[in-house]
Design a protein around this motif. Structure first.
Motif, PDB file in Angstrom:
ATOM      1  N   PRO B  57     -82.684 -10.590   3.908  1.00  0.00           N
ATOM      2  CA  PRO B  57     -80.799  -9.998   4.339  1.00  0.00           C
ATOM      3  C   PRO B  57     -81.101 -11.095   5.534  1.00  0.00           C
ATOM      4  CG  PRO B  57     -82.448  -7.877   4.394  1.00  0.00           C
ATOM      5  CD  PRO B  57     -83.409  -9.200   3.416  1.00  0.00           C
ATOM      6  N   VAL B  58     -79.626 -11.689   6.027  1.00  0.00           N
ATOM      7  CA  VAL B  58     -79.508 -12.652   6.968  1.00  0.00           C
ATOM      8  C   VAL B  58     -78.747 -11.378   8.219  1.00  0.00           C
ATOM      9  CG1 VAL B  58     -78.759 -14.841   7.806  1.00  0.00           C
ATOM     10  CG2 VAL B  58     -79.429 -14.805   6.022  1.00  0.00           C
ATOM     11  N   THR B  59     -79.111 -12.233   9.059  1.00  0.00           N
ATOM     12  CA  THR B  59     -78.730 -10.790  10.309  1.00  0.00           C
ATOM     13  C   THR B  59     -76.996 -11.538  10.590  1.00  0.00           C
ATOM     14  OG1 THR B  59     -79.114 -12.736  12.507  1.00  0.00           O
ATOM     15  CG2 THR B  59     -80.612 -10.116  11.633  1.00  0.00           C
ATOM     16  N   SER B  60     -76.345 -10.610  10.959  1.00  0.00           N
ATOM     17  CA  SER B  60     -75.116 -11.197  11.288  1.00  0.00           C
ATOM     18  C   SER B  60     -74.712 -11.991  12.640  1.00  0.00           C
ATOM     19  CB  SER B  60     -74.024  -9.914  11.795  1.00  0.00           C
ATOM     20  OG  SER B  60     -74.277  -9.011  12.214  1.00  0.00           O
ATOM     21  N   LYS B  61     -75.730 -11.968  13.629  1.00  0.00           N
ATOM     22  CA  LYS B  61     -75.999 -12.793  14.280  1.00  0.00           C
ATOM     23  C   LYS B  61     -76.257 -13.908  14.265  1.00  0.00           C
ATOM     24  CE  LYS B  61     -77.143 -10.860  18.360  1.00  0.00           C
ATOM     25  NZ  LYS B  61     -78.045  -9.760  19.003  1.00  0.00           N
ATOM     26  N   ARG B  81     -63.845  -9.410   3.839  1.00  0.00           N
ATOM     27  CA  ARG B  81     -63.669  -9.827   2.295  1.00  0.00           C
ATOM     28  C   ARG B  81     -65.056  -9.284   1.299  1.00  0.00           C
ATOM     29  NH1 ARG B  81     -59.391  -8.729  -0.710  1.00  0.00           N
ATOM     30  NH2 ARG B  81     -59.095 -10.071  -2.318  1.00  0.00           N
ATOM     31  N   LEU B  82     -66.395 -10.165   1.423  1.00  0.00           N
ATOM     32  CA  LEU B  82     -67.089  -9.901   1.146  1.00  0.00           C
ATOM     33  C   LEU B  82     -67.902  -8.899   1.071  1.00  0.00           C
ATOM     34  CD1 LEU B  82     -68.434 -13.387   2.400  1.00  0.00           C
ATOM     35  CD2 LEU B  82     -68.026 -12.840  -0.512  1.00  0.00           C
ATOM     36  N   VAL B  83     -67.842  -8.064   2.082  1.00  0.00           N
ATOM     37  CA  VAL B  83     -68.162  -6.262   1.941  1.00  0.00           C
ATOM     38  C   VAL B  83     -67.653  -5.333   1.221  1.00  0.00           C
ATOM     39  CG1 VAL B  83     -69.524  -5.030   3.453  1.00  0.00           C
ATOM     40  CG2 VAL B  83     -69.366  -6.927   4.286  1.00  0.00           C
ATOM     41  N   GLN B  84     -65.911  -5.767   1.303  1.00  0.00           N
ATOM     42  CA  GLN B  84     -65.064  -5.201   0.960  1.00  0.00           C
ATOM     43  C   GLN B  84     -65.405  -4.894  -0.840  1.00  0.00           C
ATOM     44  OE1 GLN B  84     -61.437  -6.524   1.242  1.00  0.00           O
ATOM     45  NE2 GLN B  84     -60.432  -4.726   0.939  1.00  0.00           N
ATOM     46  N   LEU B  85     -65.659  -6.470  -1.040  1.00  0.00           N
ATOM     47  CA  LEU B  85     -65.832  -6.892  -2.997  1.00  0.00           C
ATOM     48  C   LEU B  85     -67.408  -6.660  -3.359  1.00  0.00           C
ATOM     49  CD1 LEU B  85     -63.321 -10.026  -3.433  1.00  0.00           C
ATOM     50  CD2 LEU B  85     -63.709  -7.909  -4.298  1.00  0.00           C
ATOM     51  N   ARG B  86     -68.207  -6.158  -2.308  1.00  0.00           N
ATOM     52  CA  ARG B  86     -69.445  -5.797  -2.642  1.00  0.00           C
ATOM     53  C   ARG B  86     -70.325  -6.909  -2.896  1.00  0.00           C
ATOM     54  NH1 ARG B  86     -71.133  -0.489  -2.528  1.00  0.00           N
ATOM     55  NH2 ARG B  86     -72.819  -1.178  -4.243  1.00  0.00           N
ATOM     56  N   THR B  89     -74.221  -6.969   0.822  1.00  0.00           N
ATOM     57  CA  THR B  89     -74.008  -5.140   1.683  1.00  0.00           C
ATOM     58  C   THR B  89     -74.795  -5.811   2.802  1.00  0.00           C
ATOM     59  OG1 THR B  89     -76.127  -5.870  -0.534  1.00  0.00           O
ATOM     60  CG2 THR B  89     -74.236  -4.514  -0.623  1.00  0.00           C
ATOM     61  N   GLU B  90     -74.584  -4.755   3.463  1.00  0.00           N
ATOM     62  CA  GLU B  90     -74.957  -4.811   4.797  1.00  0.00           C
ATOM     63  C   GLU B  90     -76.223  -3.945   4.365  1.00  0.00           C
ATOM     64  OE1 GLU B  90     -71.013  -4.427   8.050  1.00  0.00           O
ATOM     65  OE2 GLU B  90     -70.924  -2.631   6.059  1.00  0.00           O
ATOM     66  N   THR B  91     -76.711  -4.125   5.463  1.00  0.00           N
ATOM     67  CA  THR B  91     -77.697  -3.285   5.778  1.00  0.00           C
ATOM     68  C   THR B  91     -78.323  -3.565   7.331  1.00  0.00           C
ATOM     69  OG1 THR B  91     -79.477  -4.928   5.158  1.00  0.00           O
ATOM     70  CG2 THR B  91     -79.320  -3.677   3.655  1.00  0.00           C
ATOM     71  N   PHE B  92     -79.046  -1.880   7.515  1.00  0.00           N
ATOM     72  CA  PHE B  92     -79.268  -1.961   9.121  1.00  0.00           C
ATOM     73  C   PHE B  92     -80.789  -1.759   8.986  1.00  0.00           C
ATOM     74  CE2 PHE B  92     -75.061  -0.145   8.971  1.00  0.00           C
ATOM     75  CZ  PHE B  92     -74.679  -1.749  10.402  1.00  0.00           C
ATOM     76  N   ASP B  93     -81.565  -2.480  10.184  1.00  0.00           N
ATOM     77  CA  ASP B  93     -83.300  -2.686  10.709  1.00  0.00           C
ATOM     78  C   ASP B  93     -83.472  -2.143  11.269  1.00  0.00           C
ATOM     79  OD1 ASP B  93     -82.506  -4.178  12.730  1.00  0.00           O
ATOM     80  OD2 ASP B  93     -83.198  -5.982  12.409  1.00  0.00           O
ATOM     81  N   LYS B  98     -77.709  -4.867  12.565  1.00  0.00           N
ATOM     82  CA  LYS B  98     -76.257  -5.839  11.444  1.00  0.00           C
ATOM     83  C   LYS B  98     -76.847  -6.610  10.078  1.00  0.00           C
ATOM     84  CE  LYS B  98     -72.201  -4.520  11.237  1.00  0.00           C
ATOM     85  NZ  LYS B  98     -70.937  -4.917  11.187  1.00  0.00           N
ATOM     86  N   SER B  99     -77.563  -6.819   9.383  1.00  0.00           N
ATOM     87  CA  SER B  99     -77.514  -8.124   8.162  1.00  0.00           C
ATOM     88  C   SER B  99     -77.107  -7.518   6.724  1.00  0.00           C
ATOM     89  CB  SER B  99     -79.307  -8.026   8.352  1.00  0.00           C
ATOM     90  OG  SER B  99     -80.110  -7.093   8.199  1.00  0.00           O
ATOM     91  N   TYR B 100     -77.000  -8.753   6.535  1.00  0.00           N
ATOM     92  CA  TYR B 100     -76.225  -8.975   4.773  1.00  0.00           C
ATOM     93  C   TYR B 100     -77.391  -9.477   3.432  1.00  0.00           C
ATOM     94  CZ  TYR B 100     -71.755  -8.319   7.675  1.00  0.00           C
ATOM     95  OH  TYR B 100     -70.720  -8.472   8.615  1.00  0.00           O
ATOM     96  N   LYS B 101     -77.270  -9.049   2.636  1.00  0.00           N
ATOM     97  CA  LYS B 101     -77.803  -9.764   1.168  1.00  0.00           C
ATOM     98  C   LYS B 101     -76.570  -9.219   0.681  1.00  0.00           C
ATOM     99  CE  LYS B 101     -81.721  -8.090  -0.346  1.00  0.00           C
ATOM    100  NZ  LYS B 101     -81.533  -8.983  -1.661  1.00  0.00           N
ATOM    101  N   ILE B 102     -77.460 -10.700  -0.280  1.00  0.00           N
ATOM    102  CA  ILE B 102     -76.152 -10.644  -1.464  1.00  0.00           C
ATOM    103  C   ILE B 102     -76.108  -9.814  -2.443  1.00  0.00           C
ATOM    104  CG2 ILE B 102     -77.892 -12.331  -2.367  1.00  0.00           C
ATOM    105  CD1 ILE B 102     -74.815 -13.512  -2.946  1.00  0.00           C
TER     106      ILE B 102
END
Lengths: 332, 473
Positions: B57-61, B81-86, B89-93, B98-102
């Motif tokens: 996952p890459v952090t949103s920061k 939009r990317l999150v809405q279309l899944r 995916t958002e993850t929290f450490d 907040k970080s995102y993963k494809i």
């Protein structure tokens, strides 16, 4: 020709012309295998086509004595379908590439036996610009063009004039030239090309992740470049090559009439034929005196006026300040 | 002005609103992944490509550092939009960062596409078995079919050759566009009129959306339908594909699509096949207006006469919405835009803006080069006619009477003038009308919470009566 980019297409539709370095002298000595390099580049090309169905790709191979179009997605009727167990993009491109390398080798053998380590970048740049001009003239609807040079072999100083001409024409038609240089030292030509045309120059520090660099940096369409932080060039090598011996120099002599660059003083300019050392007073007619006056340069060191003559200048394209004048030559 | 909502944007919005389970199932199909990728905003596409081979996952920061400050809003939109279309995916450490993963399924499919290319489930048939229509013929066929469908949609008795669309399905399409009253001929609703003035692609989207949203009622899984439609859009225009390669469900969908002009079905001696038209292959495209532009046919002159070079009955019907048609020749429709004809249009809920944009979009190539393509006087007149209808404006206001003395009355008048809210006064009878906003201000003064600006002694304990004042503009 200044062709205003039309806003009729969606912002991110791009035409990417990729110049691929296939110089065998470079690849035989390089740490990365050519096949491995190709697999990264092919995936990158495919990803560009994947992003938008209107995106277009043209690949030009840069050999050491010739260059040629090896792939054009607009004439490839069916890019999505499979051929054998490879996408058609890959098989078409690889087949053309093979033919090209064989032809290039023959040409090299037929030509004179000189160890040329550089590739014919000037040729492929010109071909790319010709293609883009054709697209510009095809009508108001066209994708936004850009050029990407993936180069490894060192610069050939003998191509200096041709490359600079190509760069300036790209600048005029607002086509950015991106450069991905994978060789060991920085390429002065490509640095200047990207600097002048507003493209990106980047030398990937690690080559086993080449696809990641290509997709992160060079897949960015022109529209998104306004918002993204992309690598900026630090220190561009602006040195020029002299016209007489094709050496890279940073101080040299410049004809005050046509601005040709020489590494040593001459009596006569080999480009425009002006004879240096003619005293201005000898000129009789009024008209030619006027012309002379417009050619007059000022020495930035001693503030002396220089007539038609040869002057020693800093030849870096960004600087061009006159550092010395040869008053003795001018007879003044 | 009535708010009419016909949003025919694209069905990616529809895809985005699907439940998570179904979305994940859709991503099993590589073509859907590709179509979804292409529908995204430019920055979004870029991020997907960038993250394609990153497994952690890459952090949103750190993602925010990719953009310049002035591109931040675009960054936010793309990520949303990317999150809405899944796709992301958002993850929290542990630190609640907040970080995102494809999405792994999406990622795997795209990687496969990159390396091996797309692989349609069926191959085009060799051209020695089938005789293929030329691309122009195919496009003409598609448009004819589409117009025929539209004509049947708006007036079922007018179509020359009725399409095979079942009447129940037709009813579905007509829902919202037509109104049925008892024992009356069906009438177009406001949205129906607006629908007719949209361009072909927007109309197609609307119909397809209705088709999909109705699929559940017909016992068909919407996600199957969406995935088949998207897959269809990756077929090559003008190539023939064997119908035997389709499942029963897909076969029945193909029949409906053939009636809409999305595919052409042909019957050979032994086999039958379908040929996708441009309408089908445009489905997944992130369509800009220009990519779908066709040649226009309308010339409007400064004397309000209108010449439409078209033989299409549909065009005639559409023009009839806002112009009076005088006569039709085999390839020419002549009419005029008159006050009556435009009033007729306004009554049906068509706005002047829509009429003008229709005329502009369909301008004949000879006049399309001119700027403006519709003469300015016609342009202005249509707008003026519309403005004529909106001459009355309603303002909630308060009516004051029975003032105890002239002094109080005058004080109140001055106060209302001060606030710029006095609408009407009658000095003789000591009556006045003020706007509702000013009334609440004045009330504060009556109650003494604010001193009178002119230090007048006002004591009016009445409340005023709420009335509506109609002002002629």
């Amino acid at each position: 020709m200044a062709s205003g980019p039309s806003k009729l297409y969606a912002d991110d539709v791009s035409l990417l012309v990729v110049l691929l370095d296939t110089n065998p002298f470079f690849w035989s000595t390089f740490s990365l295998q050519f096949s491995e390099f190709l697999s990264h580049v092919l995936a990158f090309l495919n990803s560009i086509l994947l992003l938008n169905q209107l995106n277009q790709i043209v690949v030009i191979a840069t050999g050491c004595s010739s260059c040629s179009y090896i792939y054009d997605s607009s004439s490839d009727s069916n890019p999505g379908s499979e051929f054998g167990n490879m996408p058609r993009l890959y098989s078409n491109l690889l087949q053309k590439l093979e033919e090209f390398v064989a032809r290039d080798e023959q040409l090299l053998k037929a030509g004179k036996q000189g160890a040329i380590a550089s590739s014919l970048l000037s040729g492929s740049l010109s071909m790319a610009l010709c293609y883009i001009q054709r697209v510009f003239r095809s009508g108001p609807l066209h994708p936004q063009p850009r050029i990407l040079c993936i180069q490894g072999s060192p610069d050939g100083p003998e191509q200096y004039v041709a490359i600079m001409n190509a760069i300036f024409s790209a600048q005029r038609s607002t086509v950015p030239i991106d450069s991905c240089y994978i060789g060991s030292n920085n390429s002065a030509f490509l640095q200047q090309a990207s600097y002048i045309t507003g493209g990106i120059y980047y030398r990937p520090p690690q080559l086993d992740g080449l696809f990641q660099y290509l997709s992160t940096v060079f897949a960015t369409d022109l529209y998104s470049r306004a918002f993204l932080r992309l690598p900026k060039s630090v220190g561009v090598d602006f040195r020029a090559s002299c016209f007489c011996h094709k050496q890279t120099i940073d101080m040299g002599y410049v004809c005050s009439v046509c601005l040709s660059i020489f590494c040593e003083p001459h009596k006569k300019c080999s480009t425009c034929g002006s004879v240096f050392g003619q005293a201005q007073l000898d000129v009789a007619s009024e008209a030619s005196r006027k012309r002379m006056a417009s050619d007059t340069k000022w020495c930035s060191g001693s503030n002396d006026k220089i007539g038609t003559g040869i002057v020693e200048v800093c030849v870096k394209s960004a600087c061009r300040s006159v550092v010395g004048c040869f008053t003795g030559f001018l007879g003044m | 002005m009535p708010q009419v909502k016909i949003i025919a944007k694209n069905f990616m919005d529809m895809v985005a609103s699907m439940p998570a389970m179904k979305l994940d199932k859709l991503y099993d199909n590589g073509f859907i992944c590709e179509a979804i990728l292409r529908s995204m905003p430019p920055l979004g596409k870029k991020y997907v490509l960038q993250m394609l081979y990153i497994d952690v996952p890459v952090t949103s920061k750190s993602m925010e550092e990719w953009v310049f400050p002035d591109g931040f809003s675009k960054h936010k939109i793309s990520i949303d939009r990317l999150v809405q279309l899944r796709v992301f995916t958002e993850t929290f450490d542990k630190k609640k960062e907040k970080s995102y993963k494809i999405n792994p399924v999406f990622q795997r499919n795209l990687q496969k596409l990159l390396v091996r290319g797309g692989n349609l489930p069926r191959e085009p048939m060799p051209s020695n078995i089938v005789r293929l229509p030329s691309l122009e013929d195919l496009e003409i066929y598609a448009l004819q079919q589409w117009e025929c469908f539209l004509l049947q949609l708006i007036s079922s008795n007018q179509a020359e050759r009725p399409t095979n669309i079942s009447s129940s399905l037709m009813k579905v399409f007509q829902r919202g566009l037509m109104s049925y009253r008892d024992k009356e001929a069906p009438k177009l609703t406001e949205s129906g009129f607006q629908f007719l003035l949209m361009d072909t692609n927007a109309q197609l989207w609307y119909i397809i959306r209705e088709y999909i949203s109705n699929s559940e009622e017909r016992g068909v899984d919407a996600s199957d339908l969406i995935s088949f439609l998207l897959e269809l859009s990756f077929h090559v225009t003008g190539e023939a594909y064997n119908i035997n390669t389709l499942t029963d469900f897909q076969g029945s969908v193909i029949k409906d699509l053939a009636d809409l002009g999305l595919v052409k079905v042909q019957q050979g001696r032994k086999e039958s096949w379908f040929i996708p038209t441009k309408l089908a292959t445009n489905l997944s495209a992130s369509m800009t207006e220009s990519s779908s532009r066709k040649e226009g046919f309308v010339v409007v002159e400064t004397n309000f006469r209108m010449y439409a070079y078209s033989s299409s009955r549909l065009h005639c019907e559409i023009l009839r919405l806002f112009a009076s048609i005088e006569y039709t020749l085999p390839n020419l429709i002549v009419g005029a835009i008159t006050k009556e004809s435009s009033y007729n249009a306004f009554e049906n809920g068509i706005t002047a803006e829509q009429i003008i944009s229709f005329l502009q979009q369909n301008a004949h190539p000879r006049v399309a080069e001119r700027i403006p393509s519709v003469p300015e006087n016609v342009n202005d007149q249509i707008r003026l006619w519309e403005a004529d209808l909106n001459r009355v404006e309603m303002t909630p206001s308060y009516y004051y009477d029975e003032f105890p003395s002239r002094d109080v009355y005058e004080g109140a008048c001055d106060l209302a003038r001060e606030y710029n809210g006095l609408l009407w006064e009658n000095d003789k009878k000591m009556h006045m009308v003020v706007t509702a906003e000013v009334h609440s201000e004045m009330e504060k003064v009556w109650k003494g919470s604010i001193p009178h600006p002119q230090q007048r002694n006002v004591a009016y304990w009445g409340n005023g009566n709420l009335i509506f004042v109609f002002i002629i503009v």
